[in-house]
Scaffold this active site. Structure first.
Site, PDB file in Angstrom:
ATOM      1  N   LYS A  23      16.017 -91.953  99.910  1.00  0.00           N
ATOM      2  CA  LYS A  23      17.494 -91.773  99.924  1.00  0.00           C
ATOM      3  C   LYS A  23      17.927 -91.246  98.673  1.00  0.00           C
ATOM      4  O   LYS A  23      18.432 -90.035  98.472  1.00  0.00           O
ATOM      5  CB  LYS A  23      18.206 -93.203 100.076  1.00  0.00           C
ATOM      6  CG  LYS A  23      19.718 -93.098 100.076  1.00  0.00           C
ATOM      7  CD  LYS A  23      20.269 -94.172 100.997  1.00  0.00           C
ATOM      8  CE  LYS A  23      20.202 -95.600 100.253  1.00  0.00           C
ATOM      9  NZ  LYS A  23      21.081 -95.618  99.037  1.00  0.00           N
ATOM     10  N   SER A  24      17.388 -91.671  97.241  1.00  0.00           N
ATOM     11  CA  SER A  24      17.872 -91.137  96.145  1.00  0.00           C
ATOM     12  C   SER A  24      17.231 -89.560  96.003  1.00  0.00           C
ATOM     13  O   SER A  24      18.049 -88.867  95.406  1.00  0.00           O
ATOM     14  CB  SER A  24      16.839 -92.028  95.168  1.00  0.00           C
ATOM     15  OG  SER A  24      17.550 -93.370  95.043  1.00  0.00           O
ATOM     16  N   GLY A  96      27.359 -95.336  97.541  1.00  0.00           N
ATOM     17  CA  GLY A  96      27.499 -95.447  96.157  1.00  0.00           C
ATOM     18  C   GLY A  96      27.001 -94.296  95.347  1.00  0.00           C
ATOM     19  O   GLY A  96      27.577 -93.793  94.512  1.00  0.00           O
ATOM     20  N   ASP A 326      16.882-102.744  94.860  1.00  0.00           N
ATOM     21  CA  ASP A 326      17.204-102.968  95.984  1.00  0.00           C
ATOM     22  C   ASP A 326      16.541-103.416  96.984  1.00  0.00           C
ATOM     23  O   ASP A 326      16.664-103.859  98.138  1.00  0.00           O
ATOM     24  CB  ASP A 326      17.235-101.226  96.776  1.00  0.00           C
ATOM     25  CG  ASP A 326      18.403-100.533  95.847  1.00  0.00           C
ATOM     26  OD1 ASP A 326      19.277-101.065  95.385  1.00  0.00           O
ATOM     27  OD2 ASP A 326      18.414 -99.226  95.996  1.00  0.00           O
ATOM     28  N   ARG A 357      25.165-109.216  96.990  1.00  0.00           N
ATOM     29  CA  ARG A 357      23.560-109.613  97.506  1.00  0.00           C
ATOM     30  C   ARG A 357      23.082-111.033  97.296  1.00  0.00           C
ATOM     31  O   ARG A 357      22.437-111.706  98.076  1.00  0.00           O
ATOM     32  CB  ARG A 357      22.637-108.473  97.293  1.00  0.00           C
ATOM     33  CG  ARG A 357      23.040-107.160  98.007  1.00  0.00           C
ATOM     34  CD  ARG A 357      21.950-106.296  97.654  1.00  0.00           C
ATOM     35  NE  ARG A 357      22.325-105.190  98.828  1.00  0.00           N
ATOM     36  CZ  ARG A 357      21.725-103.808  98.463  1.00  0.00           C
ATOM     37  NH1 ARG A 357      20.949-103.642  97.385  1.00  0.00           N
ATOM     38  NH2 ARG A 357      21.916-102.862  99.532  1.00  0.00           N
ATOM     39  N   ARG A 405      20.901-103.102 103.601  1.00  0.00           N
ATOM     40  CA  ARG A 405      19.957-104.026 103.235  1.00  0.00           C
ATOM     41  C   ARG A 405      19.884-105.762 103.554  1.00  0.00           C
ATOM     42  O   ARG A 405      18.860-106.305 103.818  1.00  0.00           O
ATOM     43  CB  ARG A 405      19.591-103.935 101.853  1.00  0.00           C
ATOM     44  CG  ARG A 405      19.166-102.478 101.708  1.00  0.00           C
ATOM     45  CD  ARG A 405      18.334-102.316 100.297  1.00  0.00           C
ATOM     46  NE  ARG A 405      18.576-100.856  99.943  1.00  0.00           N
ATOM     47  CZ  ARG A 405      17.875 -99.780 100.533  1.00  0.00           C
ATOM     48  NH1 ARG A 405      17.327 -99.890 101.143  1.00  0.00           N
ATOM     49  NH2 ARG A 405      18.219 -98.426  99.842  1.00  0.00           N
TER      50      ARG A 405
HETATM   51  C1  S3P Z   1      20.407 -95.314  93.051  1.00  0.00           C
HETATM   52  C2  S3P Z   1      20.138 -96.053  91.929  1.00  0.00           C
HETATM   53  C3  S3P Z   1      20.269 -97.659  92.248  1.00  0.00           C
HETATM   54  C4  S3P Z   1      20.271 -98.228  93.713  1.00  0.00           C
HETATM   55  C5  S3P Z   1      20.963 -97.173  94.594  1.00  0.00           C
HETATM   56  C6  S3P Z   1      20.479 -95.894  94.699  1.00  0.00           C
HETATM   57  C7  S3P Z   1      20.183 -93.885  92.829  1.00  0.00           C
HETATM   58  O1  S3P Z   1      21.532 -98.111  91.882  1.00  0.00           O
HETATM   59  O2  S3P Z   1      20.659 -99.505  93.947  1.00  0.00           O
HETATM   60  O3  S3P Z   1      20.646 -97.804  95.843  1.00  0.00           O
HETATM   61  O4  S3P Z   1      19.805 -93.272  93.843  1.00  0.00           O
HETATM   62  O5  S3P Z   1      20.239 -93.507  91.945  1.00  0.00           O
HETATM   63  P1  S3P Z   1      21.974 -98.443  90.185  1.00  0.00           P
HETATM   64  O6  S3P Z   1      21.603 -97.085  89.499  1.00  0.00           O
HETATM   65  O7  S3P Z   1      23.611 -98.574  90.242  1.00  0.00           O
HETATM   66  O8  S3P Z   1      21.393 -99.643  90.094  1.00  0.00           O
END
Ligand code: S3P
Length: 447
Positions: A23-24, A96, A326, A357, A405
């Site tokens: 996803k990232s 987010g 995560d 969570r 999740r």
């Molecule tokens: C992510 C960073 C993480 C992770 C999110 C994806 C990203 O969040 O929890 O699911 O793609 O940069 P944080 O950077 O706020 O910890």
């Protein structure tokens, strides 16, 4: 529409599966392709709702993004500084990452964009990105949330030219780091992010791959300083997105806790800033084998085979938290099946994810008979030594609170109950793991 679903005791899980793209990396590959000049090609993109939200927003700001045959995506970028004024609000759904990274892009363009999201996203704090991006000259009008938080809907007015900053991250957040670096792309001079605790480094790797002028310095104290010189061009790329370790975590833990199981998950991203769960599971005694280690699209990957294992509870070091941020919900499920006590700490960030969570996992695990204590920044879980979950009453209804999740963690727990459980809403799973239920079926879960 909520989509409740019951999960009940399953036989052994067996087979070999591929999991959806990371996803990232998927979000970042679309964003950087949208800023390159020319056509980028992306294979293995996660086709989940979160990534679709990013694609739709980038289209609304001028990028041409198409899905071709064989799920190959083609993106014609607008060039750094070339994003256009969107005509309607940007709909972020549950995502987010889309929101915070895109705010970074908008912050250094001469455009104004309003970000809106679902009930979960609209409760999440945005000051962590609006604070540094305001220092760069952007302005933000958010909506007051609980405890003074600045939340969506939020309007962002970008600054062009923006002002370069040097910003020390007050929390371990790859999203905040990435938002600032992305804003830095269209900012004159050098924008710096100082990262006391390392977080996932996909943005740095991919920015380098696209030809951005970026440097990472690691001080003798381990503190990372990432510097990006703005206003350079990005060159289009051919990206192959590896499988998401955060999604692989679910079938892997399912196999570890379900007697008689053996499951191989192929093509799992093994970036050291993401792979903490696998280390912790091995420390707990999990039988995990890593084969076929190789590199895909600049990221290390491997095939992972998990066999049912008797695991033992451990104290999880808070230092490892960012590398498995995560994965805690599903780790809690593994810990609840282990022998002995697992203690976690340093998890305050888990309270501001798609849900709180810590609270929801404590509540759901208690409902299936697990003894669990909730602290401000962690859970203490008393393992059941392989004794199936169950409270002796009717199958409980587990609240997932629009958190993919949480929903997937309890789906896996449900396979190891004495009498089943119902997850109140599996719909959010489509944000990150389309095909999750089909995958369980394919492994022979009988669900
Ligand atoms: C992510 C960073 C993480 C992770 C999110 C994806 C990203 O969040 O929890 O699911 O793609 O940069 P944080 O950077 O706020 O910890």
């Amino acid at each position: 529409m909520p989509s409740p679903k019951s999960f009940s005791p399953a036989g052994p899980l067996r087979g070999s599966i591929a999991i959806p793209g990371d996803k990232s990396i998927s979000h970042r590959s679309l964003m950087l392709s949208a800023l390159a000049i020319g056509e980028s090609v992306i294979e293995g993109l996660l086709e989940g709702e979160d990534v679709h939200a990013t694609a739709a927003a980038l289209r609304a700001m001028g990028a041409d993004i198409e899905r071709g045959d064989g799920a190959v995506w083609r993106v014609h970028g607008v060039g750094v500084g070339g994003l256009l004024q969107p005509l309607t609000a940007l709909e972020m759904g549950n995502s987010g990452t889309s929101t915070r990274l895109l705010m970074g892009l908008v912050a250094s363009h001469a455009i104004t964009a309003t970000f809106v999201g679902d009930a979960s996203l609209s409760k999440r704090p945005m000051a962590r990105v609006s604070d540094p991006l305001s220092l760069m000259g952007a302005s933000f009008t958010g909506t007051p949330g609980a405890a003074g938080a600045q939340c969506l809907p939020m309007m962002v007015r970008g600054a062009c030219p923006a002002v370069p900053i040097a910003y020390r991250l007050p929390m371990a957040s790859a999203q905040v780091k990435s938002a600032i670096l992305l804003a830095g792309l269209n900012t004159p001079g050098i924008t710096r992010v100082i990262e006391p605790v390392p977080t996932r480094d996909h943005s740095e790797r991919m920015l380098k791959g696209f030809g951005a002028d970026i440097e990472v310095d690691i001080g003798s104290d381990g503190i990372r300083t990432i510097s990006i010189r703005g206003e350079g061009d990005l060159a289009p790329q051919h990206i192959i997105v590896p499988g998401d370790p955060s999604s692989a975590a679910f079938p892997i833990v399912a196999a570890l806790i379900t007697p008689g199981s053996e499951v191989t998950v192929t093509n799992v991203g093994m970036n050291p800033t993401r792979a903490g769960l696998f280390d912790i599971l091995v420390q707990m005694g999990a039988d995990l084998r890593f084969g076929n280690a190789r590199e895909v699209g600049g990221e290390p990957v491997a095939d992972i085979t998990a066999r049912h294992s008797a695991m033992t509870g451990i104290d999880v070091s808070p230092h490892i938290v960012p590398t498995m941020i995560d994965e805690f919900p599903i780790l809690f499920v593994a810990a609840a099946m282990a022998q002995g006590i697992t203690r976690t700490s340093g998890l305050d960030e888990l309270r501001v994810k798609e849900s709180d969570r810590l609270a929801l996992m404590a509540k759901g695990l208690s409902a299936i008979g697990v003894q669990v204590e909730e602290q401000a920044d962690g859970l203490t879980i008393h393992g059941r030594s392989g004794d199936p979950f169950g409270s002796g009453t009717a199958p409980p209804l587990i609240e997932a609170a629009l958190d993919h999740r949480i929903a997937m963690s309890f789906a896996i727990a449900g396979l190891n109950t004495s009498g089943g459980l119902t997850v109140d809403d599996m719909a959010p799973v489509a944000t990150s793991f389309p095909g999750f239920e089909a995958m369980l079926k394919q492994l022979g879960s009988g669900q």
